[in-house]
Design a protein around this motif. Structure first.
Motif, PDB file in Angstrom:
ATOM      1  N   UNK A   1     -11.677  -8.552  -3.652  1.00 57.21           N
ATOM      2  CA  UNK A   1     -11.920  -8.447  -5.228  1.00 57.21           C
ATOM      3  C   UNK A   1     -10.561  -7.916  -5.664  1.00 57.21           C
ATOM      4  N   UNK A   2      -9.418  -7.649  -4.829  1.00 61.61           N
ATOM      5  CA  UNK A   2      -8.373  -7.129  -5.538  1.00 61.61           C
ATOM      6  C   UNK A   2      -7.379  -7.594  -4.313  1.00 61.61           C
ATOM      7  N   UNK A   3      -6.166  -7.583  -4.484  1.00 60.17           N
ATOM      8  CA  UNK A   3      -5.092  -7.938  -3.539  1.00 60.17           C
ATOM      9  C   UNK A   3      -5.274  -6.689  -2.508  1.00 60.17           C
ATOM     10  N   UNK A   4      -5.259  -7.198  -1.089  1.00 63.99           N
ATOM     11  CA  UNK A   4      -5.488  -5.887  -0.236  1.00 63.99           C
ATOM     12  C   UNK A   4      -4.321  -5.648   0.382  1.00 63.99           C
TER      13      UNK A   4
ATOM     14  N   UNK B   1       3.745  -6.786  -5.199  1.00 67.54           N
ATOM     15  CA  UNK B   1       3.084  -5.960  -6.067  1.00 67.54           C
ATOM     16  C   UNK B   1       3.757  -4.731  -6.499  1.00 67.54           C
ATOM     17  N   UNK B   2       4.104  -4.253  -5.469  1.00 64.44           N
ATOM     18  CA  UNK B   2       4.746  -2.766  -5.507  1.00 64.44           C
ATOM     19  C   UNK B   2       6.251  -2.752  -6.518  1.00 64.44           C
TER      20      UNK B   2
ATOM     21  N   UNK C   1       0.688  -8.337   5.285  1.00 67.14           N
ATOM     22  CA  UNK C   1       0.967  -9.237   4.112  1.00 67.14           C
ATOM     23  C   UNK C   1       2.099  -8.535   3.466  1.00 67.14           C
ATOM     24  N   UNK C   2       3.231  -8.241   4.016  1.00 67.15           N
ATOM     25  CA  UNK C   2       4.237  -7.575   3.311  1.00 67.15           C
ATOM     26  C   UNK C   2       4.968  -8.068   2.138  1.00 67.15           C
ATOM     27  N   UNK C   3       5.221  -9.559   2.168  1.00 67.58           N
ATOM     28  CA  UNK C   3       5.853 -10.084   0.977  1.00 67.58           C
ATOM     29  C   UNK C   3       4.924 -10.097  -0.087  1.00 67.58           C
ATOM     30  N   UNK C   4       3.552 -10.224  -0.002  1.00 66.06           N
ATOM     31  CA  UNK C   4       2.782  -9.832  -1.141  1.00 66.06           C
ATOM     32  C   UNK C   4       2.525  -8.628  -1.631  1.00 66.06           C
TER      33      UNK C   4
ATOM     34  N   UNK D   1      13.373  -8.525   3.971  1.00 66.12           N
ATOM     35  CA  UNK D   1      12.064  -8.897   3.874  1.00 66.12           C
ATOM     36  C   UNK D   1      11.968 -10.263   4.802  1.00 66.12           C
ATOM     37  N   UNK D   2      10.789 -10.560   5.438  1.00 64.12           N
ATOM     38  CA  UNK D   2      10.619 -11.549   6.039  1.00 64.12           C
ATOM     39  C   UNK D   2      10.405 -12.849   5.302  1.00 64.12           C
ATOM     40  N   UNK D   3      10.777 -13.841   6.182  1.00 69.99           N
ATOM     41  CA  UNK D   3      10.610 -15.150   5.337  1.00 69.99           C
ATOM     42  C   UNK D   3       9.235 -15.528   5.094  1.00 69.99           C
ATOM     43  N   UNK D   4       8.333 -15.176   6.043  1.00 68.37           N
ATOM     44  CA  UNK D   4       6.891 -15.137   5.780  1.00 68.37           C
ATOM     45  C   UNK D   4       6.358 -13.910   6.422  1.00 68.37           C
TER      46      UNK D   4
END
Length: 278
Positions: A224-227, A177-178, A170-173, A206-209
């Motif tokens: 319970x938090x973004x993994x 966050x970072x 889940x690199x884009x997410x 960064x990839x498109x998806x």
């Protein structure tokens, strides 16, 4: 001691737009406090605070520190406020390898060592890795030596296309966050090094998806938090991140140290890590 506009703790100076006043006003506005709200918290008056912010009064050293405390100003920036007001810095910046910090370094290494088999690391204010445990070493297997030496940077290791980025499902997410975390830090610290690092990692491709969009676990997952979902040895491991800092630090170096721990976000990840440790 209460400090008011007529008190002896502040002396009148010619009005100007330089000095500590504009800096304090910027911090107050960043915290979304009115002059009255901040004055009440600092046991002063809105009139006196207005005089300080406009340069009509020079605040005492005690008042600068009191306002900084109620504005939750980082330790490094408190020194900047003191200098702008004409006072000496209050907080030292001890090199991390100084013998005076031996006990602190040893305690932090024991802390992250005791967290194994789960990953944990210590970073400074520029995300340089100060120490890491074997859980982190496991995740970094296969990362080029050029990214690991001589002073690896956690943001670069995570987002660089030759680092962990290709393995993060889940690199884009996680990247979002970072970067948001760094933006919040940049809003509090005037750091050219941190700004340069942000611009560098934000420019990485960064990839498109996300690569893991198609392999999400079946059924509802109660994260319970973004993994952080990262591949290791053909498995996808899921972690949630926790960051701890020192309470009421009195040294700039210590204030900017952070311990980041990665807690398994599902039973399968925990089981796998314990099997490796075994």
């Amino acid at each position: 001691m209460a400090i008011t506009a007529s008190g002896s703790a502040a002396s009148a100076v010619p009005a100007d737009r330089s000095g500590v006043g504009p800096l304090l006003r910027a911090w107050r506005e960043r915290r979304r406090l009115s002059q009255l709200e901040l004055a009440l918290r600092a046991d002063s008056s809105a009139r006196h605070l207005s005089f300080i912010e406009t340069g009509r009064s020079r605040p005492s050293e005690e008042m600068v520190l009191r306002l900084a405390e109620h504005l939750d100003v980082p330790v490094r920036e408190r020194n900047a406020l003191l200098l702008a007001a004409g006072y000496a810095p209050r907080y030292p910046q001890t090199p991390l390898d100084d013998p005076a910090l031996d006990a602190l370094r040893d305690g932090m290494r024991r802390l992250i060592g005791g967290y194994e088999p789960y990953p944990a690391l210590i970073v400074d204010g520029s995300y340089t890795v100060v120490a890491a445990n074997r859980g982190v070493t496991m995740l970094l297997e296969g990362v080029p030596e050029s990214l690991l030496a001589p002073a690896p940077n956690a943001m670069r290791l995570t987002l660089h296309p030759q680092g962990l980025a290709p393995r993060i499902r889940n690199l884009r997410e996680w990247r979002g966050h970072l970067l948001a975390q760094m933006e919040r830090q940049l809003a509090l610290h005037r750091s050219d090094a941190l700004r340069a690092l942000y611009e560098e990692v934000a420019a990485y491709p960064v990839p498109d998806r996300d690569a893991g969009a198609e392999d999400e676990p079946a059924g509802p997952v109660a994260y319970f938090a973004l993994p952080l979902r990262i591949e290791h040895a053909g498995r996808v491991l899921s972690f949630v991140s926790s960051i701890a800092t020192f309470n009421t630090p009195m040294d700039v170096t210590v204030a900017e140290l952070a311990v980041e721990t990665l807690l398994p976000a599902d039973p399968a990840t925990a089981k796998y890590l314990h099997s490796l440790a075994g």
